[in-house]
Every structure is written in structure tokens, then in C-alpha cells.
Design a protein around this motif. Structure first.
Motif, PDB file in Angstrom:
ATOM      1  N   ALA A 166      18.619   3.603  13.904  1.00 60.46           N
ATOM      2  CA  ALA A 166      18.350   4.860  13.214  1.00 60.46           C
ATOM      3  C   ALA A 166      17.467   4.640  11.993  1.00 60.46           C
ATOM      4  O   ALA A 166      16.543   5.421  11.725  1.00 60.46           O
ATOM      5  N   VAL A 167      17.739   3.574  11.242  1.00 59.77           N
ATOM      6  CA  VAL A 167      16.914   3.257  10.072  1.00 59.77           C
ATOM      7  C   VAL A 167      15.482   2.975  10.482  1.00 59.77           C
ATOM      8  O   VAL A 167      14.519   3.497   9.901  1.00 59.77           O
ATOM      9  N   PRO A 198       0.797  -1.227   0.000  1.00 57.57           N
ATOM     10  CA  PRO A 198       0.000   0.000   0.000  1.00 57.57           C
ATOM     11  C   PRO A 198       0.832   1.281   0.000  1.00 57.57           C
ATOM     12  O   PRO A 198       0.526   2.229  -0.706  1.00 57.57           O
ATOM     13  N   SER A 199       1.887   1.334   0.825  1.00 55.40           N
ATOM     14  CA  SER A 199       2.734   2.531   0.885  1.00 55.40           C
ATOM     15  C   SER A 199       4.129   2.080   1.288  1.00 55.40           C
ATOM     16  O   SER A 199       4.364   1.711   2.437  1.00 55.40           O
ATOM     17  N   VAL A 200       5.050   2.106   0.344  1.00 55.65           N
ATOM     18  CA  VAL A 200       6.380   1.524   0.548  1.00 55.65           C
ATOM     19  C   VAL A 200       7.438   2.621   0.645  1.00 55.65           C
ATOM     20  O   VAL A 200       7.452   3.567  -0.149  1.00 55.65           O
ATOM     21  N   TRP A 201       8.333   2.458   1.635  1.00 54.49           N
ATOM     22  CA  TRP A 201       9.446   3.386   1.834  1.00 54.49           C
ATOM     23  C   TRP A 201      10.756   2.605   1.955  1.00 54.49           C
ATOM     24  O   TRP A 201      10.781   1.530   2.559  1.00 54.49           O
ATOM     25  N   PHE A 202      11.812   3.172   1.391  1.00 51.29           N
ATOM     26  CA  PHE A 202      13.152   2.605   1.500  1.00 51.29           C
ATOM     27  C   PHE A 202      14.048   3.607   2.225  1.00 51.29           C
ATOM     28  O   PHE A 202      14.007   4.808   1.937  1.00 51.29           O
ATOM     29  N   ALA A 203      14.836   3.102   3.163  1.00 47.38           N
ATOM     30  CA  ALA A 203      15.733   3.950   3.946  1.00 47.38           C
ATOM     31  C   ALA A 203      17.175   3.603   3.613  1.00 47.38           C
ATOM     32  O   ALA A 203      17.525   2.429   3.457  1.00 47.38           O
ATOM     33  N   THR A 204      18.018   4.636   3.541  1.00 42.77           N
ATOM     34  CA  THR A 204      19.433   4.451   3.234  1.00 42.77           C
ATOM     35  C   THR A 204      20.275   5.354   4.132  1.00 42.77           C
ATOM     36  O   THR A 204      19.981   6.544   4.264  1.00 42.77           O
ATOM     37  N   VAL A 205      21.312   4.775   4.748  1.00 41.33           N
ATOM     38  CA  VAL A 205      22.362   5.564   5.399  1.00 41.33           C
ATOM     39  C   VAL A 205      23.539   5.535   4.438  1.00 41.33           C
ATOM     40  O   VAL A 205      24.170   4.482   4.254  1.00 41.33           O
ATOM     41  N   PRO A 206      23.839   6.654   3.771  1.00 42.01           N
ATOM     42  CA  PRO A 206      24.875   6.644   2.737  1.00 42.01           C
ATOM     43  C   PRO A 206      26.229   6.194   3.277  1.00 42.01           C
ATOM     44  O   PRO A 206      26.590   6.465   4.426  1.00 42.01           O
ATOM     45  N   GLY A 207      26.977   5.510   2.419  1.00 39.09           N
ATOM     46  CA  GLY A 207      28.340   5.137   2.770  1.00 39.09           C
ATOM     47  C   GLY A 207      29.301   6.278   2.481  1.00 39.09           C
ATOM     48  O   GLY A 207      28.939   7.296   1.892  1.00 39.09           O
TER      49      GLY A 207
END
Length: 357
Positions: free
Chosen positions: A299-300, A252-261
Motif C-alpha cells: 500500500a505504501v 529533486p522531489s521527495v515524498w514520505f508515506a505514513t500508515v498511521p498507527g
């Protein structure tokens, strides 16, 4: 254990109690003065030829010869959980299924047959037992979700299941659950009796969403609606196909999280969240092995939780393997607790590919 007014143990269950939750005590070696008592609690899934089969909360089945019983009784369902959100197994099964949506599905009564494979015309698909079998991306999107009556006797339903997956070049899997009200201990026992093999067992945990969101600030967590190439470099499933990307983006509502390298390297940490009504489902939380124990996973989760709260969610679920001690400790510290175990049963490798006729 059940003890009579005279102080003696009593067996107060019979074969008529199949399907009920029971507690039994048995002797390891009847007649041996040094024999020890063993207690078993679970669902009585069969009582045939003098042998009881009891499926415990973790999904393991225990065979108990009737001759070893010294006491037994039916017991009420487990008390309602006091930690985290209240939820039924069926609600969570449907929510978690929507978070990993198949490319193709079909109904068989109350069963949903689900497949996530590259689109191939039916005439070009491999046919016959074992012909060109593939493993689709994630078993949740490539297995049967059996939430009720298939509308056929079980053997006929399983033949139909195997035929459907065989036409798509996939092994047939049935997803089941144990350990909560309304789960499928009886179906597990019937599958095992027919030679289906349990390959995977994990747990679904639930918890309140707000305490997760209240954790440390984002630590540079970037949220996106898409799993871009950078996110995928950290994702443990290598060689992700177009179908896999479609499944990852489903819900229904998708989110992706990234902590940059650092300096354009692979991300230090990633995660995925699907918001579905009151629920937020967390998955694919992965951290660079060299940067673990620095709070990046928390944190993610916190960043995703805050976004889910903004969309009206209040509860969370996630899946964790029984042997992943680090993940279990992390999630327990965030207030999550196990709701039920779930399992994937693979079709037996018999010669005709369809089982009993």
C-alpha cells in the motif's frame, strides 16, 4: 565452453583479455581421474604470476591457477534485459546518488567525493589516521562515486580520497558496482589488491512504475513532503540528526508515506520516494513487525507510485540486501528485477592512514 573441431577443449584467452567478460572451465585437481569440472563466468580482472582473477556478476572474485584451465573463451556482454525499464549503470548510479545527496562534495576528476556530517570548521575537525572517526549517515552520502577517471594514478587518487575523508573525521569508502555493462569489476580487483575491505553488498533493482501504482488503494496512506516526528518513530535508524534529516529530504522531489498507527502509536508502516525525471526511487519501506503480511508495504509503495506517476515518472528503482528474503519476494512480485550489485569498500587500516606513497 570452447571446443575445437577435433572435439577437444581449448583455452582461447590470454592475459591480453584482461577487462573482458570470459567463460572458463577448470579441473579441481588436474591429473586426478576423479577431478570435477568447475565453470566460472565473469570479468577477467587480472592474470598475474600464473593466476587468473575473475570477478563474477555478484562481485565475488575467484582465483584460478592457470595450470587448472582446460577451456576458456571471451563471451559477449549480457543480452539486453527484457523486463522492466532499460537503463545504463551510469544513469542509475547518478539517479540513486541524487536521492541521497551529501552535505559536502568535491570533484576528483570524474570521481565525486561525498560527505554528510555535521558542519565543523576545518580547524576543529579531528586529524590523523583513526582520530575521532565517525560513521556518517548512510554510506551512499559518505562515499566516493567513481564514474570515470580520477585524473590521477589510482594510488595517488586513493591517497587524496583518504586525506579528504580523514579531514572530516570519517572513514574513506569507495562505492563500486558489478554485474552490468559498464560496471567496475576492474576497480574492485584493484581496491582489494590494495587491502580495501568490502563491507557492504546490496543490489539495485528496477521495474515499471505503473504496475506498482495499480496495486491496492492507499489503505489510509498519508503523504507528506517532510519526515515528521511521527514518521521518524518508525524509521529504523534511531537518533536521526539534523544532517540525517537533511539527507533524507534531499532529492529533486521527495515524498514520505505514513500508515498511521492506532491511538497515536508509532506508524504501522512508512516509506520514502524520490522522483527524478523518469525515475522514482523507493527507500525506507518499513512495517511494524506485528502488522507484517497485511499488504501495508504494498500500500505504501502504491501510494508513492501514484504520486510519482502524477509527476511524470514511469520507471522505479530500489535497493535490497541479498539476505532480505521477504523484501526480495515482495519486490519480485511487483515486477522488479536486479539490475546490478553495488558494494562499499572501506579503507585499509594501515599505520600511516594513506596507503602506498
Amino acid at each position: 565452453m570452447e571446443i575445437s573441431a577435433t572435439g577437444r577443449f581449448e583455452v582461447r584467452i590470454t592475459a591480453a583479455d584482461v577487462g573482458k567478460r570470459v567463460s572458463v572451465r577448470r579441473l579441481s585437481e588436474p591429473g586426478d581421474p576423479s577431478a570435477k569440472f568447475t565453470d566460472t563466468v565473469g570479468v577477467l580482472t587480472s592474470w598475474d604470476d600464473g593466476v587468473l582473477l575473475i570477478t563474477r556478476k555478484d562481485g565475488q572474485s575467484v582465483r584460478i591457477p592457470e595450470s587448472t584451465l582446460v577451456a576458456g573463451k571471451t563471451v559477449p556482454a549480457a543480452r539486453a534485459r527484457r523486463r522492466g525499464p532499460a537503463a545504463t549503470y551510469e544513469e542509475l548510479a547518478r539517479v540513486s546518488a541524487r536521492a541521497w545527496q551529501p552535505v559536502e562534495s568535491e570533484r576528483l576528476g570524474a570521481w565525486e567525493l561525498r560527505a554528510a556530517v555535521q558542519g565543523t570548521p576545518p580547524e576543529a575537525r579531528p586529524r590523523g589516521a583513526g582520530a575521532g572517526r565517525r560513521t556518517g549517515f548512510t554510506r551512499r552520502a559518505n562515499s566516493v562515486l567513481p564514474l570515470g577517471d580520477p585524473g590521477l594514478p589510482l594510488d595517488a587518487a586513493l591517497r587524496a580520497v583518504r586525506r579528504w575523508y580523514d579531514e572530516r573525521g570519517l572513514p574513506a569508502y569507495v562505492q563500486t558496482a558489478t554485474g552490468a555493462a559498464g560496471t567496475q569489476e576492474l576497480l574492485c580487483a584493484e581496491l582489494e589488491r590494495r587491502g580495501w575491505v568490502r563491507e557492504v553488498t546490496s543490489e539495485l533493482w528496477t521495474g515499471a512504475l505503473a504496475p506498482v501504482a495499480d496495486r491496492a488503494e492507499g489503505s489510509g496512506v498519508v503523504l507528506s513532503r517532510t519526515a515528521d516526528r511521527t514518521w521518524l518513530t518508525r524509521y529504523q535508524r534511531k537518533g536521526v540528526s539534523e544532517v540525517a534529516l537533511r539527507v533524507l529530504s534531499s532529492g529533486p522531489s521527495v515524498w514520505f508515506a505514513t500508515v498511521p498507527g492506532a491511538d497515536g502509536a508509532a506508524p504501522a508502516a512508512i516509506g520514502r520516494c524520490v522522483v527524478d525525471g523518469r525515475w522514482a526511487g523507493f527507500a525506507a519501506v518499513e512495517v511494524d513487525p506485528e502488522q507484517r503480511r497485511r499488504g501495508l508495504a504494498t500500500a505504501v509503495l502504491a501510494a508513492l507510485a501514484r504520486r510519482a506517476l502524477d509527476e511524470g515518472a514511469s520507471a522505479a528503482w530500489l535497493q535490497v540486501e541479498a539476505d532480505n528474503a521477504g523484501a526480495r519476494a515482495l519486490y519480485a512480485g511487483l515486477g522488479f528485477a536486479a539490475h546490478h550489485a553495488y558494494h562499499h569498500y572501506r579503507e585499509p587500516a594501515d599505520t600511516d592512514g594513506y596507503g602506498p606513497s
